[in-house]
Design a protein around this motif. Structure first.
Motif, PDB file in Angstrom:
ATOM      1  N   GLY A 402      27.691   7.914  -4.171  1.00  0.00           N
ATOM      2  CA  GLY A 402      29.110   7.594  -4.282  1.00  0.00           C
ATOM      3  C   GLY A 402      29.853   8.366  -5.342  1.00  0.00           C
ATOM      4  N   GLY A 403      29.291   9.479  -5.817  1.00  0.00           N
ATOM      5  CA  GLY A 403      29.957  10.282  -6.831  1.00  0.00           C
ATOM      6  C   GLY A 403      31.121  11.085  -6.267  1.00  0.00           C
ATOM      7  N   GLU A 404      31.948  11.587  -7.160  1.00  0.00           N
ATOM      8  CA  GLU A 404      33.100  12.407  -6.765  1.00  0.00           C
ATOM      9  C   GLU A 404      32.650  13.856  -6.609  1.00  0.00           C
ATOM     10  N   ILE A 405      33.158  14.529  -5.583  1.00  0.00           N
ATOM     11  CA  ILE A 405      32.786  15.921  -5.329  1.00  0.00           C
ATOM     12  C   ILE A 405      34.030  16.789  -5.468  1.00  0.00           C
ATOM     13  N   LEU A 406      33.898  17.845  -6.263  1.00  0.00           N
ATOM     14  CA  LEU A 406      35.014  18.744  -6.546  1.00  0.00           C
ATOM     15  C   LEU A 406      34.659  20.155  -6.139  1.00  0.00           C
ATOM     16  N   THR A 407      35.681  20.989  -6.030  1.00  0.00           N
ATOM     17  CA  THR A 407      35.479  22.427  -5.880  1.00  0.00           C
ATOM     18  C   THR A 407      36.431  23.128  -6.843  1.00  0.00           C
ATOM     19  N   ASP A 408      35.961  24.200  -7.460  1.00  0.00           N
ATOM     20  CA  ASP A 408      36.842  24.910  -8.383  1.00  0.00           C
ATOM     21  C   ASP A 408      37.710  25.895  -7.609  1.00  0.00           C
ATOM     22  N   MET A 409      38.861  26.241  -8.165  1.00  0.00           N
ATOM     23  CA  MET A 409      39.852  27.059  -7.464  1.00  0.00           C
ATOM     24  C   MET A 409      39.713  28.545  -7.776  1.00  0.00           C
ATOM     25  N   LYS A 410      38.614  28.914  -8.423  1.00  0.00           N
ATOM     26  CA  LYS A 410      38.367  30.326  -8.701  1.00  0.00           C
ATOM     27  C   LYS A 410      37.203  30.860  -7.870  1.00  0.00           C
ATOM     28  N   HIS A 411      36.055  30.172  -7.923  1.00  0.00           N
ATOM     29  CA  HIS A 411      34.868  30.621  -7.209  1.00  0.00           C
ATOM     30  C   HIS A 411      34.647  29.861  -5.903  1.00  0.00           C
ATOM     31  N   GLY A 412      35.264  28.698  -5.773  1.00  0.00           N
ATOM     32  CA  GLY A 412      35.043  27.872  -4.581  1.00  0.00           C
ATOM     33  C   GLY A 412      33.672  27.235  -4.564  1.00  0.00           C
ATOM     34  N   PHE A 414      30.684  24.200  -5.636  1.00  0.00           N
ATOM     35  CA  PHE A 414      30.497  22.754  -5.481  1.00  0.00           C
ATOM     36  C   PHE A 414      30.194  22.126  -6.844  1.00  0.00           C
ATOM     37  N   TRP A 415      30.911  21.054  -7.189  1.00  0.00           N
ATOM     38  CA  TRP A 415      30.696  20.344  -8.447  1.00  0.00           C
ATOM     39  C   TRP A 415      30.623  18.852  -8.140  1.00  0.00           C
ATOM     40  N   SER A 416      29.657  18.180  -8.703  1.00  0.00           N
ATOM     41  CA  SER A 416      29.464  16.751  -8.429  1.00  0.00           C
ATOM     42  C   SER A 416      29.570  15.941  -9.715  1.00  0.00           C
ATOM     43  N   VAL A 417      30.271  14.816  -9.629  1.00  0.00           N
ATOM     44  CA  VAL A 417      30.480  13.924 -10.773  1.00  0.00           C
ATOM     45  C   VAL A 417      29.908  12.565 -10.410  1.00  0.00           C
ATOM     46  N   GLN A 418      29.270  11.904 -11.371  1.00  0.00           N
ATOM     47  CA  GLN A 418      28.708  10.583 -11.122  1.00  0.00           C
ATOM     48  C   GLN A 418      29.793   9.592 -10.723  1.00  0.00           C
ATOM     49  N   ALA A 419      29.359   8.567 -10.002  1.00  0.00           N
ATOM     50  CA  ALA A 419      30.303   7.562  -9.508  1.00  0.00           C
ATOM     51  C   ALA A 419      31.010   6.861 -10.664  1.00  0.00           C
ATOM     52  N   LEU A 430      32.431  15.972 -17.779  1.00  0.00           N
ATOM     53  CA  LEU A 430      31.608  15.146 -16.895  1.00  0.00           C
ATOM     54  C   LEU A 430      30.495  15.910 -16.199  1.00  0.00           C
ATOM     55  N   PHE A 431      30.546  17.218 -16.202  1.00  0.00           N
ATOM     56  CA  PHE A 431      29.456  17.990 -15.599  1.00  0.00           C
ATOM     57  C   PHE A 431      29.271  19.290 -16.369  1.00  0.00           C
ATOM     58  N   SER A 432      28.086  19.873 -16.254  1.00  0.00           N
ATOM     59  CA  SER A 432      27.772  21.070 -17.039  1.00  0.00           C
ATOM     60  C   SER A 432      27.814  22.336 -16.195  1.00  0.00           C
ATOM     61  N   ARG A 433      27.184  22.311 -15.008  1.00  0.00           N
ATOM     62  CA  ARG A 433      27.131  23.513 -14.170  1.00  0.00           C
ATOM     63  C   ARG A 433      27.417  23.132 -12.722  1.00  0.00           C
ATOM     64  N   CYS A 434      27.765  24.138 -11.920  1.00  0.00           N
ATOM     65  CA  CYS A 434      28.037  23.911 -10.502  1.00  0.00           C
ATOM     66  C   CYS A 434      26.726  23.627  -9.766  1.00  0.00           C
ATOM     67  N   GLY A 435      26.818  23.345  -8.476  1.00  0.00           N
ATOM     68  CA  GLY A 435      25.644  22.944  -7.706  1.00  0.00           C
ATOM     69  C   GLY A 435      24.518  23.956  -7.714  1.00  0.00           C
ATOM     70  N   CYS A 436      24.849  25.248  -7.666  1.00  0.00           N
ATOM     71  CA  CYS A 436      23.815  26.283  -7.639  1.00  0.00           C
ATOM     72  C   CYS A 436      23.342  26.651  -9.031  1.00  0.00           C
ATOM     73  N   GLY A 437      24.122  26.315 -10.061  1.00  0.00           N
ATOM     74  CA  GLY A 437      23.725  26.594 -11.428  1.00  0.00           C
ATOM     75  C   GLY A 437      24.235  27.903 -11.998  1.00  0.00           C
ATOM     76  N   TRP A 447      40.055  22.445 -10.998  1.00  0.00           N
ATOM     77  CA  TRP A 447      39.283  21.799  -9.947  1.00  0.00           C
ATOM     78  C   TRP A 447      40.189  21.015  -9.006  1.00  0.00           C
ATOM     79  N   SER A 448      39.664  20.825  -7.811  1.00  0.00           N
ATOM     80  CA  SER A 448      40.345  20.011  -6.812  1.00  0.00           C
ATOM     81  C   SER A 448      39.298  19.149  -6.119  1.00  0.00           C
ATOM     82  N   VAL A 449      39.663  17.929  -5.775  1.00  0.00           N
ATOM     83  CA  VAL A 449      38.729  17.053  -5.045  1.00  0.00           C
ATOM     84  C   VAL A 449      38.454  17.668  -3.680  1.00  0.00           C
TER      85      VAL A 449
END
Length: 511
Positions: A402-412, A414-419, A430-437, A447-449
């Motif tokens: 149930g966490g929030e999922i974002l995308t950044d507007m520069k690289h596009g 995936f970023w995930s935030v805890q519920a 709230l987060f350190s690195r994107c999904g791939c690292g 960022w945008s949801v």
């Protein structure tokens, strides 16, 4: 006298996807597969109603093999994905979930099947050409002169299979062993084409994972070895004769070991009748006995080590079975990477980046996609949005809590935030690195949801070398996927969705 039953007429159903029952069944299958996706996917226990073994897994190959589907549409989908997995071993859930998402989304567009299929093919070509291009912003070369990316690839596969029950330390240990086992199968004197050796997985259940190891050559369990020096015998006259001449006889090796045994020794199978050719004999550099856990092994050491034994340990049968299948997948994916030495960014970043790239291209150059196909820009925008939404939903399936999922507007990415984040928040906290690292939240990003309404933007192409160097120096490893397997999964998903959307009638024989 037996009764004769009249033959029943075949059942003919038109427009099968319009029925609520079919849509509901497809939604159930999608829910099962989606809940298994990624490192935090939920496990499934598979068993039948009359007893038998119970299997715990989240892997598509096991799930689809054990799921009993009856509707022809579901059979088309599962058979297509199983065919893909049999060839590429990886990205089965990716293909199946994306196919379900596409079918669901394009139906909402309410366009003709012919128009939808035509535009889906164009979008597939756009994705494929971009992912194979030099400007692709989510593709990394797999450099075989360094082990970093290859280790990341193996580690990504292992961490995506939670039923293996591995700790971080155990993942690192098995990753290194799998990569070493693979490298041992590459001959020193490479030719074109390269003929790889073989890695044989040897079971050792009930032991700690960290006791797993890799040995050049072939391990054969001592219980199958008949020898005066190694074990007591129930000797036949032939074995007695051999033992008196100091010859070690190996009995009942089994079909699975015949091919690697032939590779290790150079020997050929001998027929029961007829003379024995001198070319049938082989040789090894040395042999020795070895003990691991409670098992004793006969170790054949080859002259040239292109066959190796991966002695694989895990705590119980269920976890070991899952780990074996995962290691086989990783070894196969490494073989595919030799043929096409590239990897794609994982962790949902390729999917969100690709969705941003498609939206940008549709907004900027719709004419280059439409060409002379008779489709309007409005139709293209509808199908493109359905396609991009399917990719983003697939990436969103990685979040199971149930966490929030974002995308950044520069690289596009995936970023995930805890519920349960606060209403007013500084996202980088709230987060350190994107999904791939690859990217850090400390960069100047906005960022945008995910899946929220926003204007198309051009995601950064040409993945910077600086970003890779920084991520490689950090403690966190990259999450990556095999390019070959993922491109095939993408193609299978789109083509299977098109096939199902094109179905007008389903005729079933009820006899």
């Amino acid at each position: 006298m037996s009764c004769l039953e009249a033959k029943k007429p075949s059942m003919c159903h038109s427009e099968p996807l319009t029925t609520e029952k079919v849509r509901a069944t497809l939604a159930v299958l999608k829910g099962v597969l989606t809940s298994c996706y990624g490192p935090f996917g939920r496990l499934k226990q598979l068993h039948n109603g009359v007893g038998g073994s119970v299997c715990t897994t989240s892997q598509s190959s096991v799930l689809l093999r054990n799921l009993s589907v009856t509707h022809p549409i579901l059979k088309i989908l599962t058979t297509s994905v199983q065919s893909h997995v049999s060839c590429f071993s990886d990205c089965g859930l990716f293909a199946a979930i994306l196919c379900c998402n596409l079918i669901e989304n394009v139906q909402k567009a309410d366009l003709t099947a012919a128009t939808t299929i035509k535009l889906n093919k164009h979008l597939l070509d756009l994705c494929t050409s971009y992912l194979r291009s030099e400007v692709c912003g989510c593709r990394i070369p797999a450099d075989f002169s360094s082990t970093h990316i290859l280790l990341c690839l193996v580690r990504s596969i292992l961490t995506s299979k939670p039923a293996c029950m591995l700790s971080r330390k155990e993942v690192d240990h098995i990753s290194a062993l799998v990569l070493r086992a693979f490298l041992l199968t590459i001959p020193e004197n490479t030719e074109d084409p390269i003929i790889l050796g073989k890695s044989v997985i040897v079971p050792l259940k009930g032991q700690r994972v960290t006791e797993s190891t890799v040995l050049p050559g072939l391990l054969i369990e001592m219980s199958e070895v008949q020898s005066m020096r190694l074990s007591p015998l129930r000797k036949s006259s032939a074995l007695k004769f051999l033992s008196t001449h100091h010859i070690i006889a190996v009995d009942r090796v089994g079909v699975t070991l015949m091919e690697p045994l032939s590779r290790v020794t150079g020997a050929q199978p001998i027929g029961s009748l007829g003379s024995v050719s001198p070319s049938s004999y082989g040789s090894v550099k040395d042999w020795c006995s070895a003990k691991f856990g409670r098992k004793h092994f006969f170790h054949l050491i080859p002259n040239e080590a292109t066959v190796c034994s991966l002695l694989l340990c895990n705590r119980n049968d269920t976890a070991w079975d899952e780990l074996k299948l995962t290691c086989q997948t990783a070894l196969h994916v490494l073989q595919l990477t030799i043929k096409e030495p590239w990897v794609l960014l994982g962790g949902g970043c390729t999917e969100t980046h690709l969705a941003a790239y498609i939206r940008h291209m549709i907004h900027k150059e719709p004419g280059s996609i439409l060409q002379d196909d008779g489709c309007t820009q409005a139709e293209l925008h509808l199908i493109a949005e359905a396609f991009c939404s399917a990719l983003e939903s697939l990436a969103g399936s990685l979040e199971h809590d149930g966490g929030e999922i974002l995308t950044d507007m520069k690289h596009g990415h995936f970023w995930s935030v805890q519920a349960g984040p606060p209403s007013v928040v500084n996202w980088p906290d709230l987060f350190s690195r994107c999904g791939c690292g690859v990217y850090s939240s400390q960069e100047e990003l906005s960022w945008s949801v995910l899946r929220s309404t926003r204007l198309p933007f051009a995601p950064q192409t040409h993945l910077p070398h600086e970003a890779l160097e920084i991520s490689q120096q950090s403690a966190c490893s990259l999450t990556v996927d095999c390019l070959t397997a993922k491109l095939s999964g993408l193609q299978v998903a789109v083509e299977t969705a098109n096939l199902i959307l094109d179905l007008v009638y389903v005729i079933e024989d009820k006899n």
